[in-house]
Design a protein around this motif. Structure first.
Motif, short mmCIF file in Angstrom:
data_model
loop_
_atom_site.label_atom_id
_atom_site.label_comp_id
_atom_site.label_asym_id
_atom_site.label_seq_id
_atom_site.Cartn_x
_atom_site.Cartn_y
_atom_site.Cartn_z
N MET A 1 33.15 36.51 43.18
CA MET A 1 33.68 37.86 43.17
C MET A 1 32.56 38.88 43.02
SD MET A 1 35.42 37.85 39.35
CE MET A 1 35.95 39.57 39.39
N GLY B 1 39.83 34.98 39.05
CA GLY B 1 39.40 36.32 39.42
C GLY B 1 40.10 37.38 38.58
N ALA C 1 31.73 43.01 41.91
CA ALA C 1 32.24 44.19 41.22
C ALA C 1 31.27 45.35 41.41
CB ALA C 1 32.45 43.91 39.74
N THR D 1 38.33 40.02 36.01
CA THR D 1 38.53 41.45 36.27
C THR D 1 38.96 42.16 35.00
OG1 THR D 1 39.11 41.06 38.59
CG2 THR D 1 39.85 43.12 37.61
N THR D 2 39.87 41.55 34.25
CA THR D 2 40.32 42.14 32.98
C THR D 2 39.15 42.28 32.01
OG1 THR D 2 42.54 41.21 33.24
CG2 THR D 2 41.86 41.83 31.00
N VAL E 1 36.72 45.84 42.23
CA VAL E 1 36.47 44.39 42.28
C VAL E 1 37.00 43.83 43.59
CG1 VAL E 1 37.03 42.17 41.24
CG2 VAL E 1 36.56 44.15 39.78
N ILE F 1 37.56 39.94 45.10
CA ILE F 1 37.51 38.51 44.84
C ILE F 1 37.41 37.79 46.18
CG2 ILE F 1 38.71 36.55 43.83
CD1 ILE F 1 40.16 38.64 42.02
N GLU G 1 36.81 45.17 33.10
CA GLU G 1 37.42 46.47 32.81
C GLU G 1 37.36 46.79 31.32
OE1 GLU G 1 41.24 45.96 34.57
OE2 GLU G 1 40.59 46.66 36.56
#
Length: 381
Positions: free
Chosen positions: A184, A267, A186, A271-272, A293, A295, A275
């Motif tokens: 992924m 993913g 970002a 992502t969490t 983001v 993925i 953030e």
């Protein structure tokens, strides 16, 4: 050598300058070869991408062996750096040079040649499917995913699948892939307040916040690996401001990271986490932070078992080398196939892929055909 010569077929494919997403006739060469051998060939094109679906045998047979590969290649870079024509497929001292010789026109050619010879000599009780795309090296939105969608829509099915990407690090036969890490990207944008560098208290420097955020991410240990995967990695790949002077604190800056993750993560979970880290820095520094983001694929594994054993045994029989079962490396289209059926990867030594003067030993192309032929024979035995 009898049957279809995989090196000659590789050369024909390499001479098609199919820099992704162009096709330049590469898939038509395979269409004609497979059609002449009794394969039902269909174009599964989507989004301007040419994709080939070919099946020998009746749809719905009890056993179906699938192969997935691609004929698109990465750009050649500066042609002046090449010592051999990048699309010439010229052979020198037993080595064929050209873009795609390793990744992965030789793999496609070796399997197509093996499949054609196999069905002509010993027609199997079952089906052989080739799903070949022209969109693997690019965005991959309309390549193997389009082929899998076509199969779903038309009641086609692979029971198992072999992806022919280069998998061997050093010697022919030393590694096969039974899974891949997830990948992924970002992108971050931090917005502060521009000001004079001599009066930093009147500004809010976005770079200070960005550097802190990048350090938090890069210094964090995601995990220590699992039974089949190495530890996940996070790399900061760019930090940019576009600021040409030293007496101005910029208003904004951007950065990007890449994460390769194992089966302890998804993913969504990463992502969490990203953030949350951005939120903490935003609150501490009083800046705005945007996070975007993408993925590329989730991690996956086909547990060691009948499929990996069959491929491993065939490799050992033809090369004298028992391959290591690995999940290392980047992503491949196996990340899409894994939702359709069990999938493993085996192909050539990949040391020169994507490089100037990409090349392959001609004897290795013939060896790969022999391995693929043995796999088909063992599967349908």
């Amino acid at each position: 050598m009898s049957g279809v010569d995989p090196a000659e077929l590789t050369a024909k494919l390499v001479r098609c300058a199919s820099v992704t997403p162009a096709n330049e006739g590469a898939l038509e060469i395979l269409y004609d070869l497979l059609s002449d051998a009794g394969f039902d060939c269909v174009w599964a094109d989507r989004g301007g991408i040419r994709n080939l679906f070919a099946r020998w045998g009746n749809k719905g047979n009890t056993r179906s062996f699938g192969f997935n590969g691609h004929t698109d290649v990465v750009p050649i870079g500066n042609e002046a750096d090449w010592t051999m024509p990048p699309f010439g497929a010229e052979v020198k001292d037993g080595v064929m040079y050209g873009r795609g010789t390793t990744d992965m026109k030789s793999g496609v050619a070796a399997f197509a040649a093996a499949a054609v010879d196999f069905v002509r000599k010993t027609p199997p009780d079952g089906s052989i499917i080739l799903a070949i795309t022209g969109d693997e090296e690019g965005d991959a939105d309309d390549g193997t995913t389009a082929l899998l969608d076509y199969m779903t829509d038309h009641g086609e099915r692979m029971d198992v699948c072999l992806v022919g990407e280069p998998t061997c690090p050093e010697t022919m036969g030393d590694m096969m892939k039974i899974g891949r890490r997830g990948s992924m990207n970002a992108h971050f944008r931090v917005v502060g307040k521009q000001g004079h560098a001599a009066y930093p208290h009147r500004a809010n420097n976005p770079l200070t916040a960005m550097v802190r955020l990048m350090d938090k991410l890069a210094s964090h240990e995601l995990d220590q690996g699992t039974d089949h995967f190495d530890a996940s990695t996070l790399a900061v790949v760019t930090v940019d401001t576009g600021n040409p002077v030293t007496n101005v604190i910029p208003a904004a800056c951007t950065a990007a990271i890449n994460i390769r993750f194992n089966d302890l993560h998804s993913g969504a979970s990463l992502t969490t986490w990203l953030e949350q880290q951005a939120k903490e820095v935003r609150e501490n520094f009083g800046v705005q932070i945007e996070v975007e983001v993408k993925i590329s694929g989730e991690s996956f594994i086909t547990p060691p078992g009948p499929l990996s054993d069959m491929v491993s045994n065939a490799v050992a029989a033809e090369t004298g080398v028992t391959p290591t079962l690995s999940t290392s490396g980047g992503t491949s289209d196996a990340r899409f196939v894994k939702a359709h059926c069990p999938v493993v990867e085996f192909g050539l030594v990949g040391q020169s892929m994507h490089q100037v003067d990409e090349h392959v030993r001609v004897e290795h192309i013939h060896k790969l055909k022999a391995i693929y032929g043995r796999i088909l024979k063992d599967y349908f035995a």
